[in-house]
Design a protein around this motif. Sequence first.
Motif, PDB file in Angstrom:
ATOM      1  N   LEU A 133       0.017   5.151  -0.210  1.00 32.91           N
ATOM      2  CA  LEU A 133       0.138   5.566   1.189  1.00 32.91           C
ATOM      3  C   LEU A 133       0.179   7.094   1.323  1.00 32.91           C
ATOM      4  CD1 LEU A 133       2.862   3.011   2.422  1.00 32.91           C
ATOM      5  CD2 LEU A 133       0.379   2.777   2.536  1.00 32.91           C
ATOM      6  N   TYR A 250      -3.140   5.827  -6.303  1.00 33.62           N
ATOM      7  CA  TYR A 250      -2.710   6.815  -5.309  1.00 33.62           C
ATOM      8  C   TYR A 250      -3.865   7.214  -4.410  1.00 33.62           C
ATOM      9  CZ  TYR A 250      -4.874  11.014  -7.334  1.00 33.62           C
ATOM     10  OH  TYR A 250      -5.765  11.949  -7.754  1.00 33.62           O
TER      11      TYR A 250
ATOM     12  N   GLU B  63       2.449  22.813  -3.310  1.00 34.81           N
ATOM     13  CA  GLU B  63       2.732  21.465  -3.800  1.00 34.81           C
ATOM     14  C   GLU B  63       2.139  21.171  -5.180  1.00 34.81           C
ATOM     15  OE1 GLU B  63       1.633  18.852  -0.593  1.00 34.81           O
ATOM     16  OE2 GLU B  63       3.573  19.141   0.367  1.00 34.81           O
ATOM     17  N   ILE B  64       0.890  21.579  -5.404  1.00 35.87           N
ATOM     18  CA  ILE B  64       0.262  21.237  -6.681  1.00 35.87           C
ATOM     19  C   ILE B  64       0.898  22.025  -7.836  1.00 35.87           C
ATOM     20  CG2 ILE B  64      -1.885  21.657  -7.979  1.00 35.87           C
ATOM     21  CD1 ILE B  64      -1.891  18.956  -6.757  1.00 35.87           C
ATOM     22  N   GLY B  89       6.291   8.990  -0.858  1.00 34.07           N
ATOM     23  CA  GLY B  89       4.926   8.490  -0.857  1.00 34.07           C
ATOM     24  C   GLY B  89       4.211   8.665   0.467  1.00 34.07           C
ATOM     25  N   VAL B  90       4.897   9.110   1.504  1.00 32.84           N
ATOM     26  CA  VAL B  90       4.309   9.253   2.839  1.00 32.84           C
ATOM     27  C   VAL B  90       4.156  10.742   3.158  1.00 32.84           C
ATOM     28  CG1 VAL B  90       4.598   8.759   5.295  1.00 32.84           C
ATOM     29  CG2 VAL B  90       5.277   7.055   3.586  1.00 32.84           C
ATOM     30  N   PHE B  91       2.946  11.276   2.996  1.00 33.54           N
ATOM     31  CA  PHE B  91       2.657  12.683   3.300  1.00 33.54           C
ATOM     32  C   PHE B  91       3.663  13.605   2.614  1.00 33.54           C
ATOM     33  CE2 PHE B  91       1.601  10.276   7.345  1.00 33.54           C
ATOM     34  CZ  PHE B  91       0.298  10.013   6.945  1.00 33.54           C
ATOM     35  N   ALA B  94       4.695  12.660  -3.767  1.00 37.48           N
ATOM     36  CA  ALA B  94       4.216  11.707  -4.779  1.00 37.48           C
ATOM     37  C   ALA B  94       2.711  11.853  -5.012  1.00 37.48           C
ATOM     38  CB  ALA B  94       4.583  10.274  -4.388  1.00 37.48           C
ATOM     39  N   ALA B  95       1.914  11.923  -3.944  1.00 38.76           N
ATOM     40  CA  ALA B  95       0.455  12.056  -4.115  1.00 38.76           C
ATOM     41  C   ALA B  95       0.125  13.345  -4.865  1.00 38.76           C
ATOM     42  CB  ALA B  95      -0.246  12.009  -2.760  1.00 38.76           C
ATOM     43  N   ALA B  96       0.852  14.424  -4.591  1.00 33.55           N
ATOM     44  CA  ALA B  96       0.598  15.696  -5.279  1.00 33.55           C
ATOM     45  C   ALA B  96       0.862  15.560  -6.778  1.00 33.55           C
ATOM     46  CB  ALA B  96       1.472  16.801  -4.676  1.00 33.55           C
ATOM     47  N   PHE B  98       0.602  12.817  -8.572  1.00 32.10           N
ATOM     48  CA  PHE B  98      -0.472  12.020  -9.189  1.00 32.10           C
ATOM     49  C   PHE B  98      -1.788  12.811  -9.253  1.00 32.10           C
ATOM     50  CE2 PHE B  98       2.505   8.579  -7.926  1.00 32.10           C
ATOM     51  CZ  PHE B  98       2.801   8.166  -9.211  1.00 32.10           C
ATOM     52  N   GLU B  99      -2.052  13.641  -8.251  1.00 33.17           N
ATOM     53  CA  GLU B  99      -3.227  14.524  -8.339  1.00 33.17           C
ATOM     54  C   GLU B  99      -3.109  15.448  -9.549  1.00 33.17           C
ATOM     55  OE1 GLU B  99      -3.203  14.860  -3.590  1.00 33.17           O
ATOM     56  OE2 GLU B  99      -4.095  16.611  -4.562  1.00 33.17           O
ATOM     57  N   MET B 101      -1.332  14.960 -12.219  1.00 37.04           N
ATOM     58  CA  MET B 101      -1.420  14.153 -13.442  1.00 37.04           C
ATOM     59  C   MET B 101      -2.883  13.844 -13.773  1.00 37.04           C
ATOM     60  SD  MET B 101       0.031  10.290 -14.140  1.00 37.04           S
ATOM     61  CE  MET B 101       1.758  10.711 -14.204  1.00 37.04           C
ATOM     62  N   GLU B 102      -3.654  13.433 -12.766  1.00 37.05           N
ATOM     63  CA  GLU B 102      -5.035  13.021 -13.021  1.00 37.05           C
ATOM     64  C   GLU B 102      -5.901  14.173 -13.517  1.00 37.05           C
ATOM     65  OE1 GLU B 102      -7.252  11.515  -9.646  1.00 37.05           O
ATOM     66  OE2 GLU B 102      -8.415  10.197 -10.940  1.00 37.05           O
ATOM     67  N   VAL B 113       7.153   8.140 -15.479  1.00 37.03           N
ATOM     68  CA  VAL B 113       7.117   8.670 -14.106  1.00 37.03           C
ATOM     69  C   VAL B 113       7.411   7.542 -13.128  1.00 37.03           C
ATOM     70  CG1 VAL B 113       5.662   9.707 -12.316  1.00 37.03           C
ATOM     71  CG2 VAL B 113       5.469  10.491 -14.691  1.00 37.03           C
ATOM     72  N   VAL B 115       8.479   6.596  -8.846  1.00 41.01           N
ATOM     73  CA  VAL B 115       8.669   7.019  -7.460  1.00 41.01           C
ATOM     74  C   VAL B 115       9.860   6.245  -6.902  1.00 41.01           C
ATOM     75  CG1 VAL B 115       7.610   7.195  -5.182  1.00 41.01           C
ATOM     76  CG2 VAL B 115       6.187   7.453  -7.232  1.00 41.01           C
ATOM     77  N   LEU B 146      -5.794  19.932   4.669  1.00 40.78           N
ATOM     78  CA  LEU B 146      -6.486  19.264   3.566  1.00 40.78           C
ATOM     79  C   LEU B 146      -7.516  18.235   4.033  1.00 40.78           C
ATOM     80  CD1 LEU B 146      -3.374  18.806   1.250  1.00 40.78           C
ATOM     81  CD2 LEU B 146      -5.330  20.280   0.781  1.00 40.78           C
TER      82      LEU B 146
END
Lengths: 261, 261
Positions: A133, A250, B63-64, B89-91, B94-96, B98-99, B101-102, B113, B115, B146
Amino acid sequence: MTAPADTGWLVIAGLGPGAARLVTPEVSDTLAAATDLVGYGPYVARVPARENVVRHGSDNREEIDRARLALRLAAEGRRVAVVSSGDPGVFAMAAAVFEAMETGDPTWRGLDVRVLPGVTAMTAAAARAGAPLGHDFCAVNLSDNLKPWDLVERRLTLAAEADFVIALYNPVSKARPWQLGRALELLRTVRAADAPVVFATAVSEAHERVDTVRLADADPTRADMRTLVIVGSSQTRLIVRPGGRAAFVYTPRSAPSAGTS
Amino acid sequence: MTAPADTGWLVIAGLGPGAARLVTPEVSDTLAAATDLVGYGPYVARVPARENVVRHGSDNREEIDRARLALRLAAEGRRVAVVSSGDPGVFAMAAAVFEAMETGDPTWRGLDVRVLPGVTAMTAAAARAGAPLGHDFCAVNLSDNLKPWDLVERRLTLAAEADFVIALYNPVSKARPWQLGRALELLRTVRAADAPVVFATAVSEAHERVDTVRLADADPTRADMRTLVIVGSSQTRLIVRPGGRAAFVYTPRSAPSAGTS
């Protein structure tokens, strides 16, 4: 045992997805002060035992009756907690209490009524899978008990067109066996076959099970009444991990222009 | 002070909307075991003081970099908590993570890791207003840092067509002064003038302020960086209350057929 009428209150409290470690202190402290617990039997049973508390467990399809009972008790001066799984404002008891208030005894509007938020099913499920999300999303209740199925289909179509990540609440029940299959069929016509789909069942409990599959492979019989389904957008990605660990799912924070997805 | 590398972990933890009473025990207990706290300065400052914990506060637009720092520290064997407001996980962070990490050091994928969900801003705001999210809804991040603004407009148009309740995250910042005004203008062309709009600022904190107005009267300058805006659907209703109390806002569980709204 009845308290004076001016001390009555009603809270609609969110118990989170299941485990006690996900119940907020606000909810725990308030439940400890309640004289009456009202809700679907299994949720009422989650609240720790305490003397002199009256438990009004009921069937899960009696929401309006349950809401009226809670309002009547509060009007009599009782300290009433209506308990919901997850967050009470998301497809749960808060809306039912306000419906009962609006259509019931006008004096109920003067009661001390508060909603206490909780961790809702989709954010708990998302956390176990990674961060699906992480970008714009929507939440659709798949139950067509209180809305026509054509409206559900219309919303899913528009949500797919908007490239929202889609969280599906109440995907299946004994009385609603085919709706999730139809929803997945519809989404397959507009979203890529390899869009990740998360099935998260009984999150945070001992029998928790979280699986991620491709949309093309998503089997609706995998879901039960305790399942939350998240369908990824065109941008949702997998991070494969070593050592047999489950991949993370994600959705990146950034997105390309409209029309390019 | 550095722990052995095999004990390192990274959690991305949600602190909820603000007050300590809305932080889950899971998050509190995990923060108490962390050696390093990483996050936007004001969120790191919310975590209770403890000896031997290193605080890595940073600006809110890094963030990154912050995510990479957290992954590096965990790889060194530190016990790292990345803290986010609301649900991570909402804005949020968490997404940062995983970005990062990838796209980063491949060994990071093997790290422990997790959440940890929290109460997200829209359910906390909804609880203070009543139950505006009681029926199908969507959440749109109004920031166009973004993603292109045309995508935001396209999503709002489709969401309005689907008659979703719409939660607007990050409605305004110093660098994004006009976006909320444009979003409200767009919604006025497709939704009734008297649809309720909730502005909820600093929910659960001492300076909390929650106002409900008609869409026609919604003033974008009412919002700041701590505001969450909820725009009601065609079905969202007000319950007027006696004694000068604020009206409750709620969206009923039932809805009429598609096309009749």
